[in-house]
Design a protein around this motif. Structure first.
Motif, PDB file in Angstrom:
ATOM      1  N   ALA A   1      -0.517  -1.602   1.879  1.00  0.00           N
ATOM      2  CA  ALA A   1       0.559  -1.423   0.897  1.00  0.00           C
ATOM      3  C   ALA A   1       0.251  -2.171  -0.392  1.00  0.00           C
ATOM      4  CB  ALA A   1       1.887  -1.883   1.487  1.00  0.00           C
ATOM      5  N   ARG A   2      -0.311  -3.399  -0.272  1.00  0.00           N
ATOM      6  CA  ARG A   2      -0.679  -4.154  -1.477  1.00  0.00           C
ATOM      7  C   ARG A   2      -1.823  -3.467  -2.220  1.00  0.00           C
ATOM      8  NH1 ARG A   2       3.895  -6.173   0.090  1.00  0.00           N
ATOM      9  NH2 ARG A   2       4.479  -8.100  -0.983  1.00  0.00           N
ATOM     10  N   ALA A   3      -2.755  -2.876  -1.487  1.00  0.00           N
ATOM     11  CA  ALA A   3      -3.839  -2.143  -2.143  1.00  0.00           C
ATOM     12  C   ALA A   3      -3.277  -0.965  -2.928  1.00  0.00           C
ATOM     13  CB  ALA A   3      -4.853  -1.669  -1.105  1.00  0.00           C
ATOM     14  N   CYS A   4      -2.295  -0.274  -2.359  1.00  0.00           N
ATOM     15  CA  CYS A   4      -1.645   0.825  -3.074  1.00  0.00           C
ATOM     16  C   CYS A   4      -0.979   0.306  -4.349  1.00  0.00           C
ATOM     17  CB  CYS A   4      -0.606   1.492  -2.185  1.00  0.00           C
ATOM     18  SG  CYS A   4      -1.277   2.492  -0.831  1.00  0.00           S
ATOM     19  N   ALA A   5      -0.311  -0.842  -4.232  1.00  0.00           N
ATOM     20  CA  ALA A   5       0.372  -1.409  -5.397  1.00  0.00           C
ATOM     21  C   ALA A   5      -0.614  -1.770  -6.493  1.00  0.00           C
ATOM     22  CB  ALA A   5       1.180  -2.636  -4.977  1.00  0.00           C
ATOM     23  N   ARG A   6      -1.746  -2.373  -6.115  1.00  0.00           N
ATOM     24  CA  ARG A   6      -2.732  -2.752  -7.133  1.00  0.00           C
ATOM     25  C   ARG A   6      -3.375  -1.521  -7.785  1.00  0.00           C
ATOM     26  NH1 ARG A   6      -2.659  -7.847  -4.449  1.00  0.00           N
ATOM     27  NH2 ARG A   6      -3.675  -7.282  -2.502  1.00  0.00           N
ATOM     28  N   HIS A   7      -3.536  -0.478  -7.015  1.00  0.00           N
ATOM     29  CA  HIS A   7      -4.066   0.764  -7.594  1.00  0.00           C
ATOM     30  C   HIS A   7      -3.078   1.328  -8.614  1.00  0.00           C
ATOM     31  CE1 HIS A   7      -5.091   5.073  -7.797  1.00  0.00           C
ATOM     32  NE2 HIS A   7      -6.320   4.673  -7.543  1.00  0.00           N
ATOM     33  N   SER A   8      -1.796   1.294  -8.281  1.00  0.00           N
ATOM     34  CA  SER A   8      -0.779   1.785  -9.218  1.00  0.00           C
ATOM     35  C   SER A   8      -0.727   0.929 -10.474  1.00  0.00           C
ATOM     36  CB  SER A   8       0.590   1.814  -8.533  1.00  0.00           C
ATOM     37  OG  SER A   8       0.592   2.696  -7.425  1.00  0.00           O
TER      38      SER A   8
ATOM     39  N   THR B   1       6.898   0.865   0.076  1.00  0.00           N
ATOM     40  CA  THR B   1       7.478   1.310   1.340  1.00  0.00           C
ATOM     41  C   THR B   1       6.372   1.512   2.355  1.00  0.00           C
ATOM     42  OG1 THR B   1       8.976   2.912   2.375  1.00  0.00           O
ATOM     43  CG2 THR B   1       7.362   3.788   0.819  1.00  0.00           C
ATOM     44  N   HIS B   2       6.715   1.398   3.620  1.00  0.00           N
ATOM     45  CA  HIS B   2       5.751   1.683   4.686  1.00  0.00           C
ATOM     46  C   HIS B   2       6.510   2.049   5.946  1.00  0.00           C
ATOM     47  CE1 HIS B   2       6.727  -2.375   6.101  1.00  0.00           C
ATOM     48  NE2 HIS B   2       6.421  -2.820   4.901  1.00  0.00           N
ATOM     49  N   CYS B   3       5.945   2.975   6.681  1.00  0.00           N
ATOM     50  CA  CYS B   3       6.432   3.328   8.010  1.00  0.00           C
ATOM     51  C   CYS B   3       5.218   3.823   8.787  1.00  0.00           C
ATOM     52  CB  CYS B   3       7.539   4.397   7.938  1.00  0.00           C
ATOM     53  SG  CYS B   3       6.979   6.029   7.403  1.00  0.00           S
ATOM     54  N   ASP B   4       5.393   4.164  10.040  1.00  0.00           N
ATOM     55  CA  ASP B   4       4.254   4.621  10.832  1.00  0.00           C
ATOM     56  C   ASP B   4       3.598   5.818  10.159  1.00  0.00           C
ATOM     57  OD1 ASP B   4       4.658   2.691  12.712  1.00  0.00           O
ATOM     58  OD2 ASP B   4       5.707   3.983  14.134  1.00  0.00           O
ATOM     59  N   GLY B   5       2.314   5.674   9.833  1.00  0.00           N
ATOM     60  CA  GLY B   5       1.559   6.772   9.246  1.00  0.00           C
ATOM     61  C   GLY B   5       1.699   6.931   7.756  1.00  0.00           C
ATOM     62  N   TYR B   6       2.310   5.949   7.071  1.00  0.00           N
ATOM     63  CA  TYR B   6       2.470   6.114   5.622  1.00  0.00           C
ATOM     64  C   TYR B   6       2.688   4.770   4.947  1.00  0.00           C
ATOM     65  CZ  TYR B   6       3.922   8.139   1.173  1.00  0.00           C
ATOM     66  OH  TYR B   6       4.012   8.499  -0.150  1.00  0.00           O
ATOM     67  N   ARG B   7       2.022   4.578   3.800  1.00  0.00           N
ATOM     68  CA  ARG B   7       2.230   3.422   2.921  1.00  0.00           C
ATOM     69  C   ARG B   7       2.238   3.948   1.485  1.00  0.00           C
ATOM     70  NH1 ARG B   7       2.118   2.343   7.784  1.00  0.00           N
ATOM     71  NH2 ARG B   7       0.338   1.462   8.887  1.00  0.00           N
ATOM     72  N   ALA B   8       3.057   3.387   0.640  1.00  0.00           N
ATOM     73  CA  ALA B   8       3.087   3.824  -0.759  1.00  0.00           C
ATOM     74  C   ALA B   8       3.627   2.720  -1.642  1.00  0.00           C
ATOM     75  CB  ALA B   8       3.949   5.078  -0.920  1.00  0.00           C
ATOM     76  N   ALA B   9       3.225   2.769  -2.909  1.00  0.00           N
ATOM     77  CA  ALA B   9       3.734   1.849  -3.924  1.00  0.00           C
ATOM     78  C   ALA B   9       3.861   2.604  -5.231  1.00  0.00           C
ATOM     79  CB  ALA B   9       2.792   0.663  -4.091  1.00  0.00           C
TER      80      ALA B   9
END
Length: 239
Positions: A46-53, A83-91
């Protein structure tokens, strides 16, 4: 996928697993020390997604530690949500000058556990869910309502730093992929939002919801007549 329910100006990144190693800053690694490996991997992705954004906004990587209420402390001038749940992470992130509030949530497209809906929804909301189920069966409207209220909370809290309970927001869902939330907490702080508008999407076994308050740009100044008034060119500059 999440970008389909976001307004222009919002940057997003998502992942569907934790297979790619995601490095953490030392402060983040210390925060995750002693946690289960699954939770550490989820957090890191999730943090990697945030840094990419954030990189899409031109911002350098930096630690993203929880602040008040558990929400990430974003760089100055930025609003965002994870957000995160089973099978998904996003920022998702945006410039605060363009977007005043931002919240997202992801949930499995499955019914809520027994007994949870009564804690989440008012009698009026439950009746509305029954009508939606009659109109479009097969969609987990109860879980969608829960997700919408989670996205609303994530958009609400960073701006006011005040708890918002499930009963403090009345959500009306449209089968066309939108929802509205009217907020009515007891003694709201000055300037607190009274309404949020959101969007939702169901795909790949997931329910996604988003809330974004886009700042209205200032109206343009009326055009001026470039022709100088008679005698204007003769006036002293320090008059």
């Amino acid at each position: 996928m999440i970008e389909e329910i976001l307004p222009p100006g919002v940057r997003s990144s998502e992942a569907f697993d934790d297979l790619a190693p995601a490095p953490l800053f030392p402060e983040e690694a210390a925060l995750m020390a002693g946690r289960r490996a699954r939770r550490r991997a989820q957090f890191a992705t999730a943090r990697a997604c945030a840094r990419h954004s954030l990189a899409e906004l031109g911002l350098a990587p930096a630690p993203l530690l929880p602040g008040a209420g558990g929400a990430p402390r974003w760089p100055a001038g930025v609003v965002g949500s994870i957000t995160h749940c089973d099978g998904y992470r996003a920022a998702v992130v945006a410039r605060a000058a363009e977007v005043a509030a931002l919240g997202i949530d992801a949930e499995p497209a499955e019914p809520l556990p027994r007994g949870v809906l009564g804690l989440v929804a008012s009698a009026g909301e439950r009746a509305a869910l029954e009508r939606l189920a009659d109109e479009r069966p097969g969609l987990c409207w109860d879980r969608l309502l829960f997700s919408a209220k989670e996205a609303v909370y994530k958009a609400w809290y960073p701006s006011v730093e005040r708890w918002l309970g499930f009963a403090d927001a009345t959500v009306r869902i449209s089968p066309e992929g939108t929802f509205t939330a009217r907020l009515h907490p007891a003694e709201p702080p000055p300037g607190a939002p009274a309404r949020f508008d959101g969007r939702w999407l169901v795909r790949k076994g997931l329910l996604l919801t988003s809330v974004a308050t886009v700042r209205t740009p200032a109206p343009p100044l009326p055009p001026t007549d470039p022709t100088p008034l008679p005698g204007a060119l003769d006036r002293p500059v320090d008059a």
